[in-house]
Design a protein around this motif. Structure first.
Motif, PDB file in Angstrom:
ATOM      1  N   ALA A 151      55.454  29.955  52.106  1.00 45.93           N
ATOM      2  CA  ALA A 151      55.959  28.705  52.686  1.00 45.93           C
ATOM      3  C   ALA A 151      57.122  28.972  53.631  1.00 45.93           C
ATOM      4  O   ALA A 151      57.197  28.408  54.740  1.00 45.93           O
ATOM      5  N   LEU A 152      58.028  29.845  53.196  1.00 52.38           N
ATOM      6  CA  LEU A 152      59.169  30.183  54.057  1.00 52.38           C
ATOM      7  C   LEU A 152      58.704  30.917  55.318  1.00 52.38           C
ATOM      8  O   LEU A 152      59.175  30.629  56.431  1.00 52.38           O
TER       9      LEU A 152
ATOM     10  N   GLU B 254      45.898  29.568  53.733  1.00 48.64           N
ATOM     11  CA  GLU B 254      46.299  30.072  55.057  1.00 48.64           C
ATOM     12  C   GLU B 254      45.066  30.385  55.900  1.00 48.64           C
ATOM     13  O   GLU B 254      45.057  30.144  57.111  1.00 48.64           O
ATOM     14  N   LEU B 255      44.037  30.909  55.260  1.00 48.40           N
ATOM     15  CA  LEU B 255      42.794  31.189  55.979  1.00 48.40           C
ATOM     16  C   LEU B 255      42.146  29.891  56.447  1.00 48.40           C
ATOM     17  O   LEU B 255      41.608  29.816  57.561  1.00 48.40           O
ATOM     18  N   ALA B 256      42.201  28.853  55.603  1.00 50.40           N
ATOM     19  CA  ALA B 256      41.648  27.556  55.979  1.00 50.40           C
ATOM     20  C   ALA B 256      42.438  26.949  57.141  1.00 50.40           C
ATOM     21  O   ALA B 256      41.857  26.379  58.073  1.00 50.40           O
ATOM     22  N   THR B 257      43.776  27.073  57.095  1.00 52.48           N
ATOM     23  CA  THR B 257      44.610  26.559  58.192  1.00 52.48           C
ATOM     24  C   THR B 257      44.295  27.273  59.498  1.00 52.48           C
ATOM     25  O   THR B 257      44.169  26.649  60.563  1.00 52.48           O
TER      26      THR B 257
ATOM     27  N   ILE C 166      55.784  29.315  62.266  1.00 52.45           N
ATOM     28  CA  ILE C 166      55.281  28.178  63.033  1.00 52.45           C
ATOM     29  C   ILE C 166      56.423  27.498  63.791  1.00 52.45           C
ATOM     30  O   ILE C 166      56.256  27.042  64.935  1.00 52.45           O
ATOM     31  N   GLY C 167      57.617  27.416  63.159  1.00 51.33           N
ATOM     32  CA  GLY C 167      58.759  26.832  63.862  1.00 51.33           C
ATOM     33  C   GLY C 167      59.120  27.620  65.105  1.00 51.33           C
ATOM     34  O   GLY C 167      59.385  27.041  66.174  1.00 51.33           O
ATOM     35  N   THR C 168      59.103  28.943  64.988  1.00 51.62           N
ATOM     36  CA  THR C 168      59.433  29.791  66.141  1.00 51.62           C
ATOM     37  C   THR C 168      58.394  29.651  67.238  1.00 51.62           C
ATOM     38  O   THR C 168      58.732  29.495  68.423  1.00 51.62           O
TER      39      THR C 168
ATOM     40  N   LYS D  63      52.640  34.362  41.303  1.00 51.12           N
ATOM     41  CA  LYS D  63      51.905  33.548  42.270  1.00 51.12           C
ATOM     42  C   LYS D  63      52.812  32.512  42.899  1.00 51.12           C
ATOM     43  O   LYS D  63      52.746  32.257  44.110  1.00 51.12           O
ATOM     44  N   SER D  64      53.678  31.895  42.089  1.00 43.17           N
ATOM     45  CA  SER D  64      54.606  30.898  42.624  1.00 43.17           C
ATOM     46  C   SER D  64      55.597  31.547  43.580  1.00 43.17           C
ATOM     47  O   SER D  64      55.949  30.965  44.622  1.00 43.17           O
TER      48      SER D  64
END
Length: 376
Positions: A150-151, A33-36, A157-159, A142-143
């Motif tokens: 992800a959710l 997430e930090l990389a994104t 991002i969708g919003t 972790k999973s």
């Protein structure tokens, strides 16, 4: 849970050696997430900084590509030379933006955990294809965290994407009515601010993900008490080995010390429990030096060597104990013992002269004054 089982729980913080070993194997905290977030903001900044240069160069390339004279139409090699020239211009135009994105793509991952290239991380590991281990990883904390991220990422991002399109719908419609060059500039600006908005939306996810990655990595590196003990033994050496080494060192030092006893001027004894060997250089300015010292068996060995080499032995328990406890081998005696040792040496030197027939037989000095702080 039994006491033995609880002792195997990973409750100890990882040692520096464990952390270094994990780094060598490529086990570092990483946050996608930090990389994104870094790439999105770099894209926004790169477009705003180099967008004008990109558009100007690309417009020039399009103009030249679609402007053909008669000679070029009938020259079969002209197409390839023109294609190569425009490809070169496209590379130059996009190089600054791609460079910024490349730096962000590298800096983003290494911002958490640092840079580390490990060949071991690329090596084959059977556990990676173990179905049982895979199932455990699927239902691990972790999973679950990755699923939650992800959710959350999809929803966020969708919003944000929907809001961007909704607010930009009028501008997007007007792009088709604008001059091509102006439309390209406006479209690029819309894309840049879209990147900025999407980057801001990932900040919240990164704020949650970074502490979790640090916690999860530290948790995986934690050690049991037995692992800490085993590592200490490997690093510092096993106690029995260290003891044997110390014994060997002490034995070697004792042998060297005994070799110096024949050089002594006098041996002062307890008379049986302690013995110290002193050497004085009358031609120098230094105080008497302790060549050897020992107790019990070592003291007996010193007296034996002294008798063999005809070195004078003087019995003075207080002085012998004081020198034994307050002087290291090879060092000068304390200044508080100068007078007492000088009396002993004077007696020894006078005794030597008497035995050579020069002078009277000296009287033994028995009243040695030992300072209170040097008594033992």
């Amino acid at each position: 849970m039994s006491e033995n089982d609880s002792s195997q729980e990973k409750t100890e913080e990882p040692t520096q050696r464990k952390i270094d070993k994990a780094r060598e194997e490529g086990q570092l905290p990483r946050s996608r997430e930090l990389a994104t977030f870094a790439v999105l903001f770099a894209g926004c900044g790169g477009i705003l900084m180099f967008g004008s240069f990109l558009i100007t160069t690309m417009v020039q390339a399009f103009t030249e590509s679609f402007t053909l004279d008669r000679e070029m139409l009938f020259d079969t090699s002209a197409m390839f030379s023109l294609l190569g020239l425009q490809a070169e211009r496209a590379a130059v135009a996009t190089a600054p933006l791609l460079g910024v994105l490349l730096v962000a793509a590298i800096a983003g991952p290494i911002a958490l955990g640092g840079w580390m290239f490990s060949v071991k991380a690329l090596a084959f590991k059977g556990s990676r294809i173990n179905p049982i281990a895979g199932i455990k990883r699927m239902f691990s904390m972790k999973s679950m965290m990755e699923l939650f991220k992800a959710l959350a990422k999809s929803a966020t991002i969708g919003t944000v994407g929907w809001l961007i399109i909704s607010n930009s719908i009028d501008s997007l419609v007007l792009l088709g009515r604008e001059d091509p060059i102006a439309g390209m500039r406006d479209a690029l600006e819309i894309v840049a601010w879209a990147f900025f908005a999407l980057g801001c939306s990932t900040i919240l996810i990164a704020i949650v993900d970074v502490p979790f990655q640090l916690y999860d990595n530290n948790k995986n590196l934690k050690m049991t008490m037995q692992e800490v003990k085993d590592e200490y033994k490997d690093t510092e050496g096993k106690p029995e080995v260290k003891r044997r080494i110390r014994e060997a060192q002490m034995e070697a030092a004792s042998r060297r010390m005994m070799q110096d006893v024949p050089k002594a001027d006098v041996i002062i004894t307890n008379p049986t429990h302690f013995a110290v060997a002193l050497k004085y250089d009358s031609n120098g300015d230094n105080a008497p030096i302790l060549l050897a010292k020992g107790g019990d068996f070592a003291a007996a060995r010193i007296r034996e060597i002294a008798a063999k080499h005809k070195i004078e032995i003087v019995s003075s328990p207080p002085l012998a104990r004081s020198i034994y406890y307050h002087t290291e081998v090879g060092k000068e005696i304390p200044s508080g013992l100068y007078l007492a040792v000088a009396q002993v040496l004077a007696y020894v030197f006078q005794l030597r002269e008497f035995r050579k027939g020069r002078g009277e037989k000296p009287w033994k000095v028995r009243d040695f004054k030992i300072p209170k702080d040097l008594e033992k």
